[in-house]
Design an enzyme around this catalytic site. Sequence first.
Site, PDB file in Angstrom:
ATOM      1  N   ASP A  59      28.126  50.174  24.975  1.00 44.21           N
ATOM      2  CA  ASP A  59      28.176  48.936  25.736  1.00 44.21           C
ATOM      3  C   ASP A  59      27.665  49.159  27.141  1.00 44.21           C
ATOM      4  OD1 ASP A  59      29.393  47.655  23.695  1.00 44.21           O
ATOM      5  OD2 ASP A  59      31.349  47.414  24.677  1.00 44.21           O
ATOM      6  N   LYS A  75      25.271  43.744  26.217  1.00 47.41           N
ATOM      7  CA  LYS A  75      24.934  42.435  26.781  1.00 47.41           C
ATOM      8  C   LYS A  75      26.089  42.133  27.719  1.00 47.41           C
ATOM      9  CE  LYS A  75      26.849  40.533  22.513  1.00 47.41           C
ATOM     10  NZ  LYS A  75      26.851  41.812  21.809  1.00 47.41           N
ATOM     11  N   MET A  80      37.833  38.668  30.786  1.00 49.94           N
ATOM     12  CA  MET A  80      36.659  37.804  30.958  1.00 49.94           C
ATOM     13  C   MET A  80      37.035  36.506  31.651  1.00 49.94           C
ATOM     14  SD  MET A  80      35.066  38.475  27.149  1.00 49.94           S
ATOM     15  CE  MET A  80      36.638  38.491  26.311  1.00 49.94           C
TER      16      MET A  80
HETATM   17  N1  SAH Z   1      37.353  45.932  24.509  1.00 52.64           N
HETATM   18  C1  SAH Z   1      37.586  45.837  25.945  1.00 52.64           C
HETATM   19  C2  SAH Z   1      37.390  44.450  26.456  1.00 52.64           C
HETATM   20  C3  SAH Z   1      35.993  43.950  26.373  1.00 52.64           C
HETATM   21  S1  SAH Z   1      35.804  42.321  26.999  1.00 52.64           S
HETATM   22  C4  SAH Z   1      38.971  46.387  26.258  1.00 52.64           C
HETATM   23  O1  SAH Z   1      39.772  46.632  25.349  1.00 52.64           O
HETATM   24  O2  SAH Z   1      39.254  46.595  27.432  1.00 52.64           O
HETATM   25  C5  SAH Z   1      35.246  42.653  28.623  1.00 52.64           C
HETATM   26  C6  SAH Z   1      36.350  42.366  29.621  1.00 52.64           C
HETATM   27  O3  SAH Z   1      37.242  43.464  29.672  1.00 52.64           O
HETATM   28  C7  SAH Z   1      35.880  42.217  31.043  1.00 52.64           C
HETATM   29  O4  SAH Z   1      35.415  40.922  31.290  1.00 52.64           O
HETATM   30  C8  SAH Z   1      37.136  42.489  31.814  1.00 52.64           C
HETATM   31  O5  SAH Z   1      38.000  41.389  31.794  1.00 52.64           O
HETATM   32  C9  SAH Z   1      37.793  43.567  30.967  1.00 52.64           C
HETATM   33  N2  SAH Z   1      37.542  44.920  31.476  1.00 52.64           N
HETATM   34  C10 SAH Z   1      36.954  45.945  30.822  1.00 52.64           C
HETATM   35  N3  SAH Z   1      36.955  47.043  31.594  1.00 52.64           N
HETATM   36  C11 SAH Z   1      37.567  46.725  32.751  1.00 52.64           C
HETATM   37  C12 SAH Z   1      37.876  47.453  33.931  1.00 52.64           C
HETATM   38  N4  SAH Z   1      37.571  48.741  34.081  1.00 52.64           N
HETATM   39  N5  SAH Z   1      38.521  46.786  34.921  1.00 52.64           N
HETATM   40  C13 SAH Z   1      38.842  45.487  34.785  1.00 52.64           C
HETATM   41  N6  SAH Z   1      38.579  44.775  33.688  1.00 52.64           N
HETATM   42  C14 SAH Z   1      37.940  45.376  32.671  1.00 52.64           C
END
Ligand code: SAH
Length: 479
Positions: free
Chosen positions: A253, A275, A397
């Site tokens: 990703d 994306k 998100m």
């Molecule tokens: N599978 C991922 C989520 C993917 S959706 C998980 O389990 O964390 C993408 C969203 O994840 C982003 O919009 C944000 O809200 C969150 N996100 C992912 N990494 C992050 C980080 N280091 N700090 C804050 N939010 C994060």
Amino acid sequence: MGPVDLAGRRHAGLQRRVAGGRVVRHLPLFFDVTGRKVVVVGKGPAADRRADLARSAGAEVSRVAADAAIAEFRGAAAAFISTGTLEGDTAAQRVAKAAGVPVNVADRPALCDFILPAIVDRDGVVVAISTGGASPTLASVLRGRIEAALPERIGALARLARTFRAQANALIPDPARRRGFWRRLVDGPAARLVLAGDEAGARRVALGELDAVRRRMSPVGIAHIVGAGPGDPDLLTIRAVQLLQEADAILHDELVPAAILGRARRDAELVPVGKRAGWKERGIPGWAQADMEAELVRRVRAGQTVVRLKAGDPFIFGRGGEEVEALRAAGLPVSIVPGVTAALGCAASVGIPLTHRRLASAVTFVSGHGADGREATWPALAARLGEKGGHTLAIYMGATEAASVRDRLLDAGTAPTTPVAIVENGTRPDERVSVGRLADLARLAATHTRGDAGPSLIIVGEVAGLAAAAGQPLLAEVS
Ligand code: SAH
């Protein structure tokens, strides 16, 4: 120079050592005592341990007193002596030797024909360690290290190999191809599946590989859908690191930072398949989900070990489920490795307990997409926030939808003073936190949605006020 034989220089070192004198203090053997008599002389924990060990190896254990007669030793495969006194040990050792039985005397190496190694027994896979009697402590330190290095399910892997032994040896006559099959079985896709707990999947893969080797085709690979955690490489799981080290290709990703990709095998192919929110609107091409799945399938079919590396956990807003379905539909092996999801990583990093005895009895992970009105869940979420015992929302998100999130919650009756925290780039060196009240959410979010902003998580609920990184907590000390 040591002797050099036809086999070349590789053997020269060993020959030199052998020519130079003894290489080991004892001959290391694993001795089959099934149904054989083993005599244990004496009482106490040392004698009990030896009796248990011999019994666990299938021996008929005969416990005798320190003054046992020679007849009691006859025909035994081994004798263990631990009488508690030097005289007792020496006398018993003499009798056993007179009966022609090899002897081990606890803590008296000088009286021993054989010694007991320190052992690691992981479900039938046994590692024996000897320092030649020099240091039992060193042996036990080494045992600890080996314990830690052996995968938990290594025993299941050995059983898998056993079930294929006769078949593979019969079906693959060519030694080199056979070696290739075994190597792959214990260190390739099937092994990975067993170690991850999927024994049925492993058997299917191994059968497929056996068939492929027989028909001289190259076997298929495997896909691992791996959670990379929120960004700090130290929050990768041990299994994720192992797989990054094994992968032929890593399809990652956009959100996975360089610090984590840096843990990959040096010659692994890194393929960004990301994306991001807003790319489409700005005309930046990203991979469509279907194309990415097709790429995954293509590579696994071609025999590659592919890691599909996803931010956080693959099954939390990660579309990991769809990728697993695509691989299963294609009949390809797949394993899933969880990761620390953003909510857990961000909460830990800024000191927000997602549940709390007084402030929150439950937590909901929710996507901010849909807060603009399409999703009916928001009134229900607002109701939960107002429940007795308290509730926490972890909104993924959500930063770009902050105004809608605020409006939907306020419309449904959530107090405007409810604490909120926004964590951008949680667990990374450039982490930024804003803490405030629900009424201010849109304003707070504005600084986390500028052009080069990182991913942000919104936390709503009383616990958000505990964010340590925000400087002054909103709430007074809680106990
Ligand atoms: N599978 C991922 C989520 C993917 S959706 C998980 O389990 O964390 C993408 C969203 O994840 C982003 O919009 C944000 O809200 C969150 N996100 C992912 N990494 C992050 C980080 N280091 N700090 C804050 N939010 C994060």
